[in-house]
Write a protein that holds these residues in place. Sequence first.
Motif, PDB file in Angstrom:
ATOM      1  N   ALA A 123       1.702  26.563  53.653  1.00  0.00           N
ATOM      2  CA  ALA A 123       0.686  26.087  52.719  1.00  0.00           C
ATOM      3  C   ALA A 123       0.797  24.576  52.567  1.00  0.00           C
ATOM      4  CB  ALA A 123       0.860  26.768  51.361  1.00  0.00           C
ATOM      5  N   VAL A 124      -0.348  23.926  52.371  1.00  0.00           N
ATOM      6  CA  VAL A 124      -0.390  22.482  52.192  1.00  0.00           C
ATOM      7  C   VAL A 124      -0.460  22.180  50.706  1.00  0.00           C
ATOM      8  CG1 VAL A 124      -1.673  20.371  52.682  1.00  0.00           C
ATOM      9  CG2 VAL A 124      -1.576  22.202  54.394  1.00  0.00           C
ATOM     10  N   PRO A 125       0.415  21.305  50.186  1.00  0.00           N
ATOM     11  CA  PRO A 125       0.356  20.972  48.753  1.00  0.00           C
ATOM     12  C   PRO A 125      -1.019  20.461  48.371  1.00  0.00           C
ATOM     13  CG  PRO A 125       2.362  20.094  49.763  1.00  0.00           C
ATOM     14  CD  PRO A 125       1.510  20.623  50.876  1.00  0.00           C
ATOM     15  N   ALA A 126      -1.471  20.792  47.182  1.00  0.00           N
ATOM     16  CA  ALA A 126      -2.819  20.425  46.747  1.00  0.00           C
ATOM     17  C   ALA A 126      -3.027  18.921  46.797  1.00  0.00           C
ATOM     18  CB  ALA A 126      -3.068  20.939  45.324  1.00  0.00           C
ATOM     19  N   GLU A 127      -1.972  18.135  46.429  1.00  0.00           N
ATOM     20  CA  GLU A 127      -2.152  16.701  46.390  1.00  0.00           C
ATOM     21  C   GLU A 127      -2.283  16.085  47.778  1.00  0.00           C
ATOM     22  OE1 GLU A 127       2.263  17.696  46.107  1.00  0.00           O
ATOM     23  OE2 GLU A 127       0.350  18.373  45.269  1.00  0.00           O
ATOM     24  N   ALA A 128      -1.970  16.880  48.826  1.00  0.00           N
ATOM     25  CA  ALA A 128      -2.027  16.344  50.185  1.00  0.00           C
ATOM     26  C   ALA A 128      -3.274  16.775  50.935  1.00  0.00           C
ATOM     27  CB  ALA A 128      -0.790  16.790  50.973  1.00  0.00           C
ATOM     28  N   VAL A 129      -4.131  17.549  50.287  1.00  0.00           N
ATOM     29  CA  VAL A 129      -5.273  18.107  50.984  1.00  0.00           C
ATOM     30  C   VAL A 129      -6.170  17.021  51.559  1.00  0.00           C
ATOM     31  CG1 VAL A 129      -7.424  19.366  50.665  1.00  0.00           C
ATOM     32  CG2 VAL A 129      -5.300  20.288  49.753  1.00  0.00           C
ATOM     33  N   ASP A 130      -6.393  15.944  50.803  1.00  0.00           N
ATOM     34  CA  ASP A 130      -7.309  14.908  51.248  1.00  0.00           C
ATOM     35  C   ASP A 130      -6.832  14.193  52.499  1.00  0.00           C
ATOM     36  OD1 ASP A 130      -8.986  15.482  49.205  1.00  0.00           O
ATOM     37  OD2 ASP A 130      -8.277  13.877  47.883  1.00  0.00           O
ATOM     38  N   THR A 131      -5.547  14.315  52.830  1.00  0.00           N
ATOM     39  CA  THR A 131      -5.013  13.590  53.979  1.00  0.00           C
ATOM     40  C   THR A 131      -4.873  14.478  55.205  1.00  0.00           C
ATOM     41  OG1 THR A 131      -2.715  14.041  53.364  1.00  0.00           O
ATOM     42  CG2 THR A 131      -3.735  12.071  52.434  1.00  0.00           C
ATOM     43  N   VAL A 132      -5.175  15.755  55.066  1.00  0.00           N
ATOM     44  CA  VAL A 132      -5.014  16.674  56.183  1.00  0.00           C
ATOM     45  C   VAL A 132      -6.149  16.489  57.179  1.00  0.00           C
ATOM     46  CG1 VAL A 132      -4.981  19.096  56.874  1.00  0.00           C
ATOM     47  CG2 VAL A 132      -3.733  18.360  54.836  1.00  0.00           C
ATOM     48  N   VAL A 133      -5.820  16.344  58.423  1.00  0.00           N
ATOM     49  CA  VAL A 133      -6.817  16.231  59.476  1.00  0.00           C
ATOM     50  C   VAL A 133      -6.767  17.504  60.307  1.00  0.00           C
ATOM     51  CG1 VAL A 133      -7.553  14.958  61.521  1.00  0.00           C
ATOM     52  CG2 VAL A 133      -6.610  13.722  59.561  1.00  0.00           C
ATOM     53  N   VAL A 134      -7.886  18.198  60.401  1.00  0.00           N
ATOM     54  CA  VAL A 134      -7.949  19.438  61.163  1.00  0.00           C
ATOM     55  C   VAL A 134      -8.259  19.108  62.606  1.00  0.00           C
ATOM     56  CG1 VAL A 134      -9.075  21.664  61.402  1.00  0.00           C
ATOM     57  CG2 VAL A 134      -8.710  20.689  59.122  1.00  0.00           C
ATOM     58  N   ALA A 135      -7.339  19.389  63.492  1.00  0.00           N
ATOM     59  CA  ALA A 135      -7.536  19.102  64.906  1.00  0.00           C
ATOM     60  C   ALA A 135      -8.393  20.185  65.534  1.00  0.00           C
ATOM     61  CB  ALA A 135      -6.181  19.040  65.607  1.00  0.00           C
ATOM     62  N   PRO A 136      -9.183  19.845  66.537  1.00  0.00           N
ATOM     63  CA  PRO A 136      -9.960  20.869  67.228  1.00  0.00           C
ATOM     64  C   PRO A 136      -9.046  21.854  67.931  1.00  0.00           C
ATOM     65  CG  PRO A 136     -10.003  18.787  68.435  1.00  0.00           C
ATOM     66  CD  PRO A 136      -9.349  18.513  67.127  1.00  0.00           C
ATOM     67  N   PRO A 137      -9.489  23.097  68.121  1.00  0.00           N
ATOM     68  CA  PRO A 137      -8.637  24.076  68.778  1.00  0.00           C
ATOM     69  C   PRO A 137      -8.277  23.630  70.187  1.00  0.00           C
ATOM     70  CG  PRO A 137     -10.906  24.855  68.617  1.00  0.00           C
ATOM     71  CD  PRO A 137     -10.808  23.626  67.783  1.00  0.00           C
ATOM     72  N   ALA A 138      -7.036  23.897  70.576  1.00  0.00           N
ATOM     73  CA  ALA A 138      -6.587  23.515  71.906  1.00  0.00           C
ATOM     74  C   ALA A 138      -7.345  24.319  72.954  1.00  0.00           C
ATOM     75  CB  ALA A 138      -5.086  23.754  72.026  1.00  0.00           C
ATOM     76  N   ALA A 139      -7.614  23.671  74.075  1.00  0.00           N
ATOM     77  CA  ALA A 139      -8.314  24.350  75.162  1.00  0.00           C
ATOM     78  C   ALA A 139      -7.426  25.450  75.721  1.00  0.00           C
ATOM     79  CB  ALA A 139      -8.679  23.352  76.249  1.00  0.00           C
ATOM     80  N   ALA A 140      -8.033  26.544  76.089  1.00  0.00           N
ATOM     81  CA  ALA A 140      -7.293  27.669  76.656  1.00  0.00           C
ATOM     82  C   ALA A 140      -8.144  28.312  77.744  1.00  0.00           C
ATOM     83  CB  ALA A 140      -6.959  28.691  75.565  1.00  0.00           C
ATOM     84  N   PRO A 141      -7.505  28.927  78.727  1.00  0.00           N
ATOM     85  CA  PRO A 141      -8.285  29.610  79.765  1.00  0.00           C
ATOM     86  C   PRO A 141      -9.139  30.719  79.160  1.00  0.00           C
ATOM     87  CG  PRO A 141      -5.974  29.391  80.404  1.00  0.00           C
ATOM     88  CD  PRO A 141      -6.059  29.016  78.955  1.00  0.00           C
ATOM     89  N   PRO A 142     -10.272  31.021  79.739  1.00  0.00           N
ATOM     90  CA  PRO A 142     -11.106  32.120  79.227  1.00  0.00           C
ATOM     91  C   PRO A 142     -10.319  33.426  79.197  1.00  0.00           C
ATOM     92  CG  PRO A 142     -12.279  30.837  80.886  1.00  0.00           C
ATOM     93  CD  PRO A 142     -10.869  30.363  80.914  1.00  0.00           C
ATOM     94  N   ALA A 143     -10.509  34.192  78.128  1.00  0.00           N
ATOM     95  CA  ALA A 143      -9.765  35.437  77.975  1.00  0.00           C
ATOM     96  C   ALA A 143     -10.656  36.666  77.957  1.00  0.00           C
ATOM     97  CB  ALA A 143      -8.939  35.390  76.684  1.00  0.00           C
ATOM     98  N   SER A 144     -11.976  36.466  77.865  1.00  0.00           N
ATOM     99  CA  SER A 144     -12.881  37.600  77.815  1.00  0.00           C
ATOM    100  C   SER A 144     -14.251  37.147  78.294  1.00  0.00           C
ATOM    101  CB  SER A 144     -12.975  38.164  76.389  1.00  0.00           C
ATOM    102  OG  SER A 144     -13.495  37.183  75.513  1.00  0.00           O
TER     103      SER A 144
END
Length: 314
Positions: free
Chosen positions: A16-37
Amino acid sequence: METSTEGATRPDTGPAVPAEAVDTVVVAPPAAAPPASLSPSRASDFMQCPLLYRFRVIDRLPEKPSEAATRGTLVHAVLERLFDAPAGDRTVPRAKSLIPGQWDRLRESRPEVAELFADDPEGERLARWLTEAEALVERWFTLEDPSRLEPAERELFVEAELESGLRLRGIIDRVDVAPTGEVRIVDYKTGKAPRPEYAEGALFQMKFYALVVWRLKRVIPRRLQLVYLGSGDVLTYDPVLADLERVERKLLALWEAIRRATESGDWRPRPTKLCGWCDHQAFCPEFGGTPPPYPLPVRAPESGGTEQGRMGPD
């Protein structure tokens, strides 16, 4: 309408991310992966243009929403929700009354669709667009009688793994089951029916679904039905075992071609008339663009490999 389920990511299950740190969190795009389906839409993408498949499945390049596709999503939602009402209440006025609420829900779940009408301050274009959606919904009542239908499933997610390990998945608009146990798979299309010479391509998606149902339930659907709201046509096909076996062989060959392209990084564009509607012309060599750096490891292609992406729908 088939909605692809590939490329989805699960919610973060890390610390869990502390509430006071939420504004600084950067969500990275999902890592590329080979097709699975493989889904019907992504299979069609590869057959149309291997580079388009790469852009959508591996690079996951963003695409702008279109009025036509968004209208299709809206109409599908209305037709799905109408069956929540008792049979006697499934009327044209009731169906039309669902449109505003479903449009609000769509904007909440997919805020990007609001961009479609950002330059329409008076709402005139939006009003015309909603009227067009009403017309499609009303036309459906001339093709089917919802008061006489009790779908066994609506917007049914299906997934099956073949003996080869290939996973097939997709979402079926409607499944009807007769008292005798016969299964009908129904798909709504908000466009116009194709000319007869292109009907086989249109049925590819339905045969894909029939194969998944057969592999899951060991039941061959009695009928495949495409309902074209744009032209008021209904296209039906009654599959047999040989159809499903042929589609399975086709998909296995297609998946092998995708595997080779994934490993080699060789995703060749295939120019067609459809290129004019592609969102990724800026990255396409056919239009003077350069694809993004390939995000997966590559290895030298095997000698004697075949050219990618020249496979038809059947």
